[in-house]
Design an enzyme around this catalytic site. Structure first.
Site, PDB file in Angstrom:
ATOM      1  N   GLY A  73      23.411   9.540  43.203  1.00  0.00           N
ATOM      2  CA  GLY A  73      22.720   8.350  43.044  1.00  0.00           C
ATOM      3  C   GLY A  73      22.963   7.663  44.758  1.00  0.00           C
ATOM      4  O   GLY A  73      23.988   7.968  45.173  1.00  0.00           O
TER       5      GLY A  73
ATOM      6  N   CYS B   5      28.741  13.385  42.199  1.00  0.00           N
ATOM      7  CA  CYS B   5      28.670  12.632  43.223  1.00  0.00           C
ATOM      8  C   CYS B   5      28.865  11.133  42.743  1.00  0.00           C
ATOM      9  O   CYS B   5      29.825  10.459  42.087  1.00  0.00           O
ATOM     10  CB  CYS B   5      27.549  12.979  44.136  1.00  0.00           C
ATOM     11  SG  CYS B   5      27.618  12.013  45.803  1.00  0.00           S
ATOM     12  N   TYR B   6      27.838  10.134  42.685  1.00  0.00           N
ATOM     13  CA  TYR B   6      27.842   8.881  42.262  1.00  0.00           C
ATOM     14  C   TYR B   6      28.032   8.899  40.894  1.00  0.00           C
ATOM     15  O   TYR B   6      28.802   8.086  40.446  1.00  0.00           O
ATOM     16  CB  TYR B   6      26.208   8.338  42.358  1.00  0.00           C
ATOM     17  CG  TYR B   6      26.068   7.075  41.794  1.00  0.00           C
ATOM     18  CD1 TYR B   6      26.381   6.194  42.658  1.00  0.00           C
ATOM     19  CD2 TYR B   6      25.836   6.943  40.420  1.00  0.00           C
ATOM     20  CE1 TYR B   6      26.451   4.452  42.007  1.00  0.00           C
ATOM     21  CE2 TYR B   6      25.744   5.636  39.915  1.00  0.00           C
ATOM     22  CZ  TYR B   6      25.737   4.651  40.474  1.00  0.00           C
ATOM     23  OH  TYR B   6      25.869   2.973  40.064  1.00  0.00           O
TER      24      TYR B   6
ATOM     25  N   HIS C 229      28.215  18.550  45.291  1.00  0.00           N
ATOM     26  CA  HIS C 229      27.160  18.517  44.572  1.00  0.00           C
ATOM     27  C   HIS C 229      27.042  20.134  44.199  1.00  0.00           C
ATOM     28  O   HIS C 229      26.541  21.168  45.058  1.00  0.00           O
ATOM     29  CB  HIS C 229      25.839  18.431  45.484  1.00  0.00           C
ATOM     30  CG  HIS C 229      25.555  16.989  45.433  1.00  0.00           C
ATOM     31  ND1 HIS C 229      24.915  16.266  44.678  1.00  0.00           N
ATOM     32  CD2 HIS C 229      25.937  16.165  46.548  1.00  0.00           C
ATOM     33  CE1 HIS C 229      24.844  14.921  45.147  1.00  0.00           C
ATOM     34  NE2 HIS C 229      25.247  14.646  46.285  1.00  0.00           N
TER      35      HIS C 229
ATOM     36  N   GLU D 236      24.868  21.799  42.387  1.00  0.00           N
ATOM     37  CA  GLU D 236      23.417  21.994  42.064  1.00  0.00           C
ATOM     38  C   GLU D 236      22.805  22.574  43.468  1.00  0.00           C
ATOM     39  O   GLU D 236      21.904  23.274  43.338  1.00  0.00           O
ATOM     40  CB  GLU D 236      22.784  20.818  41.423  1.00  0.00           C
ATOM     41  CG  GLU D 236      22.460  19.662  42.607  1.00  0.00           C
ATOM     42  CD  GLU D 236      23.527  18.855  42.395  1.00  0.00           C
ATOM     43  OE1 GLU D 236      24.660  19.132  42.278  1.00  0.00           O
ATOM     44  OE2 GLU D 236      23.254  17.673  42.743  1.00  0.00           O
TER      45      GLU D 236
ATOM     46  N   ASP E 171      -2.049  24.303  36.805  1.00  0.00           N
ATOM     47  CA  ASP E 171      -1.365  23.689  35.535  1.00  0.00           C
ATOM     48  C   ASP E 171      -2.139  23.741  34.314  1.00  0.00           C
ATOM     49  O   ASP E 171      -2.185  24.210  33.113  1.00  0.00           O
ATOM     50  CB  ASP E 171      -0.686  22.267  35.785  1.00  0.00           C
ATOM     51  CG  ASP E 171       0.155  22.051  37.153  1.00  0.00           C
ATOM     52  OD1 ASP E 171       0.467  23.281  37.311  1.00  0.00           O
ATOM     53  OD2 ASP E 171       0.332  21.317  37.655  1.00  0.00           O
TER      54      ASP E 171
ATOM     55  N   LYS F  56       6.932  23.803  38.785  1.00  0.00           N
ATOM     56  CA  LYS F  56       5.678  24.380  39.117  1.00  0.00           C
ATOM     57  C   LYS F  56       5.643  26.120  39.331  1.00  0.00           C
ATOM     58  O   LYS F  56       5.020  26.785  38.940  1.00  0.00           O
ATOM     59  CB  LYS F  56       5.238  23.990  40.708  1.00  0.00           C
ATOM     60  CG  LYS F  56       4.035  24.435  41.151  1.00  0.00           C
ATOM     61  CD  LYS F  56       3.078  23.402  40.341  1.00  0.00           C
ATOM     62  CE  LYS F  56       1.594  23.715  40.964  1.00  0.00           C
ATOM     63  NZ  LYS F  56       0.694  22.787  40.298  1.00  0.00           N
TER      64      LYS F  56
END
Ligand code: XMP
Length: 513
Positions: free
Chosen positions: A55, A82-83, A169, A171, A227, A369
Site C-alpha cells: 500500500g 511490504c505495507y 515483493h 509477486e 469477454d 484478460k
C-alpha cells in the site's frame, strides 16, 4: 466442490492483482478483496490463507488502511507483503519507522533458508523492494528471517502462529525466486493441494451455470469483444437454447465486424443459441447528427444502446438471468474499498433499469484478460476473436473526430482495415498493444491525377501499452507506414492525406476522443 481459496486483502498497493495471479499460477484460486471487507465475511469464506498486500502509505497515518487485529488470531495463515508486513508488525506492537535509506528496485537480501516460507530459496537472493518505511523491530515472538544491508527486517515470521511477512515483493518477476516463495506459502504453510486449473475452469463453470440457471432463460448482450463472446459461449454450452444473445450493431463497428460476429454466433455458426442481430446503424447515426462534442457522443451512443437492448429484452420477455462478461479487473477496479460495481457489459452505459432480471450471471469474474483468452481458445472460439485488441464500446464514434456520418464511418472502416492488415503481416520488433485508424476532421487540399482534391486526413495510431493507462507511440518501420499511406490514399475514396500520430499517453489519450 468448492475450490481452495487464498484471500488477498487489498490495502491499495499497485501489485494486488499480480499477487492473485501468482497464486493462481500455483493452481490455487485467489480472490482480491478490499480491506473494508468484514472479518465475519472472511471467516465465512474460509480461505486457506490470507495475503496482506502492499500500500502507498505509512501505517502511522490516520488515513491509512488498517484492519482488526483479530484477523491474526483466527488460525488462518497470513503473509504480509511490504505495507502488509509493516501493518502486521504495527498490529502486534512491533516497531515501524521511516527507513534511513529508502529502497527502490532490485536488492539483495540474505534469508534464513530454514524458514518454511523460504524453503529451497538461495540464501542470498535478488528481490524487489519499494519502501520508505520499514520494520525497525519485529514484534514479540517473531523471528527475523531476512535482512538487506539497509533493511534489518526484510522478512520475519512467527511460525507457531503461522504469520509471515516480507518487506519485499515476491509477486513481481524481478524477485527472482518470488514464485517459489508464494508457492511455499500456499502449499507448505496453507496446506493447499492445488485444485484450480484453467483446464478444469471451463467444465466447472459449465456445471455451476447449469446448477444456477437450471431451466431458466438468460439474456446476454454480445458485443463480439473477447469477454462477452467467451461468456456467451460458456453460457451456451451450459444452457443451450435457453440463452438468447442480443448483438446490437450500432453501425460503429470495424469493417465486416458485424458479419463476423454473426458468422460465429448466428444460425450458421457453431453454437446452439438464439442469436438476435439488431441492425440499428440508422438510429445511431440519426441521434448523432450534428453532435461534435466527444462526451455527448459517448452518452448518446450509450443511451441508445441501452434503449435497443431494452426493447429486445422486453420482446423476449420473462428472462430470469442477465449474463455479463465482467472480468476480474472490472470487479476490483482500484481495490481500496470500492465495492464491486456491476459494470455495463457493453462499456458504454449502465444496465437497462426498466428490465427486471432475477439475477446477474458473471462466469468470468475471476479471470484476467489473458486467462479469458485462454478460456476462449479452450471453448473453440477462433483465434482472431480470442486475440482481439481492445475496442471501445462507443466504437468508431470516438475514432471520428467531430460529427459522425455514415460516409465518415465508411472511410475510417476501410482505412482501418488496411492499416490492420498491413501491421498484421509486417515484421515488427514489438506488436503494438493497440493500433487503428481514426478520422480527423481536417480536410485539406491535394492533387490526384491532375485534379485538385479537398478530402479528409486519416490518422494512424499504434501504441505500446500493457495497462492502457499509459502508452507510447510504437516504432512502426517507415516502409510500412509508406505502404499504408499509399494503399489508403489509393483505395479509400475521400482521403487525400495520411498522418501518423506520435503522441504518447499522457499527454494524449489512446483514442482521439
Ligand atoms: P484512452 O483513449 O482513454 O483509452 O486512452 C484507454 C483504453 O480504453 C478504451 N476506451 C474505451 N473503452 N468505452 C470503452 O469500452 C469507452 O468509452 C472507451 N474510451 C476508450 C480505449 O480503446 C483504450 O483501450
Amino acid at each position: 466442490m468448492k475450490n481452495e481459496m487464498i484471500l488477498v486483502l487489498d490495502f491499495g498497493g499497485q501489485y494486488n492483482q499480480l499477487i492473485a495471479r501468482c497464486v493462481r499460477e500455483c493452481n490455487v484460486y485467489a480472490e482480491v478483496h478490499p480491506y473494508t471487507i468484514t472479518l465475519d465475511k472472511i471467516t465465512e469464506m474460509a480461505p486457506k490463507g490470507i495475503i496482506f498486500t502492499g500500500g502507498p502509505n505509512s501505517v502511522y497515518l490516520e488515513t491509512s488502511p488498517h484492519y482488526d487485529k483479530a484477523i491474526l488470531e483466527i488460525g488462518i495463515p497470513v503473509l504480509g507483503i511490504c505495507y502488509g508486513s509493516q501493518l502486521m508488525a504495527y498490529m502486534l506492537d512491533g516497531e515501524v519507522a521511516t527507513a534511513p535509506v529508502s529502497e527502490y528496485g532490485r536488492t539483495k537480501v540474505t534469508i534464513n533458508t530454514s524458514s518454511r516460507l523460504f524453503h529451497g530459496i538461495d540464501e542470498n537472493t535478488d528481490v524487489w523492494m519499494s519502501h520508505t518505511d520499514y520494520i525497525a523491530k519485529a514484534p514479540e515472538g517473531f523471528t527475523v528471517t531476512g535482512h538487506s544491508p539497509v533493511c534489518p527486517v526484510a522478512a520475519m515470521e512467527d511460525d507457531d502462529r503461522r504469520l509471515y511477512a516480507t518487506q519485499f515483493h515476491p509477486e513481481v518477476t524481478h524477485t527472482r525466486e518470488g514464485r517459489k516463495i508464494i508457492s511455499n506459502f500456499v502449499y507448505t504453510i496453507c496446506g493447499c493441494k492445488g485444485d484450480w486449473k484453467m483446464d478444469s475452469f471451463v467444465d466447472e463453470q459449465i456445471r455451476l451455470i447449469k446448477e444456477k440457471v437450471g431451466d431458466g432463460k438468460a439474456l446476454c448482450a454480445l458485443s463480439g469483444g473477447v469477454d462477452s463472446s467467451v461468456a456467451a459461449v460458456l453460457m451456451s454450452k451450459a444452457i443451450g437454447k435457453n440463452l438468447t444473445c442480443v448483438f446490437v450493431d450500432h453501425g460503429l463497428l470495424r469493417k465486416d465486424e458485424g458479419d463476423q460476429v454473426e458468422a460465429i454466433f448466428g444460425p450458421l455458426g457453431n453454437y446452439d443459441l438464439n442469436f438476435i442481430r439488431v441492425n440499428a446503424a440508422d438510429r445511431f447515426y440519426d441521434k448523432l447528427k450534428g453532435v461534435e462534442e466527444p462526451e455527448k457522443k459517448r452518452k448518446i451512443i450509450g443511451e441508445e444502446f441501452i434503449r435497443v437492448f431494452e426493447e429486445q429484452a422486453k420482446k423476449i420477455g420473462a428472462v430470469d438471468f442477465l449474463v455479463q462478461g465482467t472480468i476480474y479487473p472490472d470487479v476490483i477496479e482500484s481495490g481500496l474499498g470500492k465495492s464491486a460495481v456491476i459494470k455495463s457489459h457493453h462499456n458504454v452505459g449502465g444496465l437497462p433499469d426498466c428490465v427486471d432480471f432475477k439475477e446477474i450471471v458473471e462466469p468470468l469474474r475471476m479471470l484476467f484478460k489473458d486467462e479469458v483468452r485462454r478460456a476462449g481458445s479452450k471453448l473453440g472460439l477462433p483465434d482472431h476473436l480470442v486475440n482481439r485488441q481492445p475496442f471501445p464500446g462507443p466504437g468508431l464514434g470516438v475514432r471520428i473526430v467531430g460529427e459522425v456520418t455514415s460516409e465518415k464511418v465508411k472511410i475510417v472502416q476501410e482505412a482501418d482495415a488496411i492499416f490492420r492488415e498491413e501491421l498484421d503481416k509486417a515484421v515488427l520488433e514489438e506488436r503494438p498493444g493497440q493500433y487503428f485508424a481514426a478520422l480527423s476532421n481536417l480536410r485539406s487540399v491535394g492533387v490526384m491525377g491532375d485534379f485538385r482534391t479537398y478530402d479528409y486526413a486519416v490518422v494512424l495510431r499504434a501504441v505500446n501499452t500493457t495497462d492502457f493507462m499509459t502508452a507510447e507511440c510504437c516504432n512502426i518501420p517507415f516502409e510500412v507506414q509508406q505502404i499504408c499511406m499509399r494503399r489508403i490514399i489509393n483505395e479509400v475514396k475521400g482521403v487525400n492525406r495520411v498522418m501518423f500520430d506520435l503522441t504518447s499517453k499522457p499527454p494524449g489519450t489512446i483514442e482521439l476522443e
